[in-house]
Design an enzyme around this catalytic site. Sequence first.
Site, PDB file in Angstrom:
ATOM      1  N   TYR A 157      -9.965 -22.461 -10.485  1.00  0.00           N
ATOM      2  CA  TYR A 157      -9.138 -23.480  -9.829  1.00  0.00           C
ATOM      3  C   TYR A 157      -9.889 -24.432  -8.999  1.00  0.00           C
ATOM      4  O   TYR A 157      -9.539 -24.400  -7.900  1.00  0.00           O
ATOM      5  CB  TYR A 157      -7.993 -22.674  -9.168  1.00  0.00           C
ATOM      6  CG  TYR A 157      -7.024 -22.273 -10.114  1.00  0.00           C
ATOM      7  CD1 TYR A 157      -6.113 -22.964 -10.831  1.00  0.00           C
ATOM      8  CD2 TYR A 157      -7.021 -20.685 -10.594  1.00  0.00           C
ATOM      9  CE1 TYR A 157      -5.271 -22.463 -11.811  1.00  0.00           C
ATOM     10  CE2 TYR A 157      -6.086 -20.367 -11.381  1.00  0.00           C
ATOM     11  CZ  TYR A 157      -5.111 -21.001 -12.106  1.00  0.00           C
ATOM     12  OH  TYR A 157      -4.503 -20.733 -13.089  1.00  0.00           O
ATOM     13  N   TYR A 179       4.202 -14.768 -11.310  1.00  0.00           N
ATOM     14  CA  TYR A 179       2.973 -15.019 -11.940  1.00  0.00           C
ATOM     15  C   TYR A 179       2.568 -13.710 -12.772  1.00  0.00           C
ATOM     16  O   TYR A 179       2.532 -12.648 -12.197  1.00  0.00           O
ATOM     17  CB  TYR A 179       1.982 -15.301 -10.878  1.00  0.00           C
ATOM     18  CG  TYR A 179       0.573 -15.465 -11.472  1.00  0.00           C
ATOM     19  CD1 TYR A 179       0.388 -16.743 -11.825  1.00  0.00           C
ATOM     20  CD2 TYR A 179      -0.590 -14.354 -11.445  1.00  0.00           C
ATOM     21  CE1 TYR A 179      -0.853 -17.110 -12.486  1.00  0.00           C
ATOM     22  CE2 TYR A 179      -1.591 -14.741 -11.838  1.00  0.00           C
ATOM     23  CZ  TYR A 179      -2.137 -15.895 -12.654  1.00  0.00           C
ATOM     24  OH  TYR A 179      -3.209 -16.154 -12.929  1.00  0.00           O
ATOM     25  N   ASP A 182       5.361  -5.672 -14.213  1.00  0.00           N
ATOM     26  CA  ASP A 182       3.764  -6.064 -14.368  1.00  0.00           C
ATOM     27  C   ASP A 182       3.386  -5.885 -12.997  1.00  0.00           C
ATOM     28  O   ASP A 182       3.553  -6.406 -11.709  1.00  0.00           O
ATOM     29  CB  ASP A 182       3.770  -7.569 -14.276  1.00  0.00           C
ATOM     30  CG  ASP A 182       2.642  -8.094 -14.041  1.00  0.00           C
ATOM     31  OD1 ASP A 182       1.633  -7.437 -13.755  1.00  0.00           O
ATOM     32  OD2 ASP A 182       2.335  -9.277 -14.256  1.00  0.00           O
ATOM     33  N   LYS A 191      -6.396  -5.191 -12.636  1.00  0.00           N
ATOM     34  CA  LYS A 191      -6.972  -5.166 -11.434  1.00  0.00           C
ATOM     35  C   LYS A 191      -7.694  -3.984 -10.938  1.00  0.00           C
ATOM     36  O   LYS A 191      -8.856  -3.660 -10.913  1.00  0.00           O
ATOM     37  CB  LYS A 191      -5.958  -5.845 -10.455  1.00  0.00           C
ATOM     38  CG  LYS A 191      -5.798  -7.417 -10.585  1.00  0.00           C
ATOM     39  CD  LYS A 191      -4.920  -7.980  -9.592  1.00  0.00           C
ATOM     40  CE  LYS A 191      -4.508  -9.377  -9.711  1.00  0.00           C
ATOM     41  NZ  LYS A 191      -5.562 -10.230  -9.542  1.00  0.00           N
TER      42      LYS A 191
END
Length: 433
Positions: free
Chosen positions: A20, A148, A249, A278
């Site tokens: 990004y 997200y 999620d 993660k």
Amino acid sequence: MNEKHTELLAFDRENIWHPYTSMTNPLPSYLVESANGVHINLATGESLVDGMSSWWSVLHGYNHPALNKALVDQSQKMSHVMFGGLTHAPAIELCEKLIRLTPSGLNKVFLCDSGSVAVEVAMKMAIQYWISKDLPNKNKMLTVRNGYHGDTLATMAVCDPVNGMHHMFDQVLTKHYFAPSPTISMFDQWDAKDTEQLEAMFIEHHDNVAAFIIEPIVQGTGGMKFYHPQYLKTCRELCNKYDVLFIADEIATGLGRTGKLFACEWAEISPDIMCLGKTLTGGYMTLAATLCTNEIAHGISNTEAGCFMHGPTFMGNPLACAVANASLNLLETTDWQANISRLEQHMKTHLLPLKDHPRVYDTRVLGGIGVVELKQNVEMAEIQKRFVEMGVWLRPFGKLMYIMPPFVTTNDQLDQLINAMATILNEDNCFKD
Ligand SMILES: Cc1ncc(COP(=O)(O)O)c(C=O)c1O
């Protein structure tokens, strides 16, 4: 900075994509030499207290002896073998742990490469399950706004279609169904009105919906909001009522970050499919897992294909599994909950009062997550530079400054992070008008 460092950074700036940021005019990157405990050590000599856990992933700190040992020991046996037709103890041990630790009913584990892939696997599982039931039209996802779930094409299609980072891809993304995001915070009084529109969408679309997907309790990248557990509980009930699979999620929330081992526990629910990533390797390397129920696995195995149609090259990578096992062992043998509640209490006392600053819209804390929501967007390059000067590593985005430090962060180190945020609030050049 010496000549070698300058050369490395010049090459990096010219040739290497970073997340990004522009390739032609990128935000500066800081050259890291090493990381130890909760410190990230720059080549220029600064040692920064890490407030980001390298994007939610580091639990026990960097360069941890037990995790290092697991990696070294495993590398001396094998770093990788294919998972097709072969298996190994590190993967078996990891899957046994995951089945034992996750909410009940999740008995089948698919190991994969990254969070986004874990979500894609979850969506494919749901679709393939309904094919096995002779309901191939149940192939859409239902989700909520401000979510997200990753950056790949399929996961972008379930991220917020307007406020998310992916709206420019609108023309090529699969169209799914979006309900309004939860509005009642975890800390406010529950009102059943919050799920009325969601239920209306279940009623209208369930014949075409394979699964409902949501980040349990914390909408992360979509605003760092903590929503009410009753919302999540109702999602589970609606999935049961309208015959829709429930995908949780837990890639950001799983393994302790919210104060529960899994955020689903806040609502005492079990999903049909759960995604982890993660923190799975304690932040050491990429690995993710998608768990599902026996019912889903049996259904999928009864399709014409006879198997689930997915199989990544690095599936079940032994190095990643070995370090994940070491990380989960540490989690299970240390009082992580005491650490998280210490961080939470400390942030409640010292971070929540930042709300009184005129630049601040809201502050909130849950488990090991502290959020300062601003009224203005941050000036990224400037704020990053100032944080580094103050000896901390924080990476705000948009109007959000937040910390999610490694669980082992001391109160003094936490103070350094919070004080840096408090100081920044008074620096006009760190914010856009
Ligand atoms: C909730 C959630 N799901 C999925 C992902 C994607 O994970 P990865 O970046 O490993 O692909 C993220 C990453 O931030 C996430 O927070």
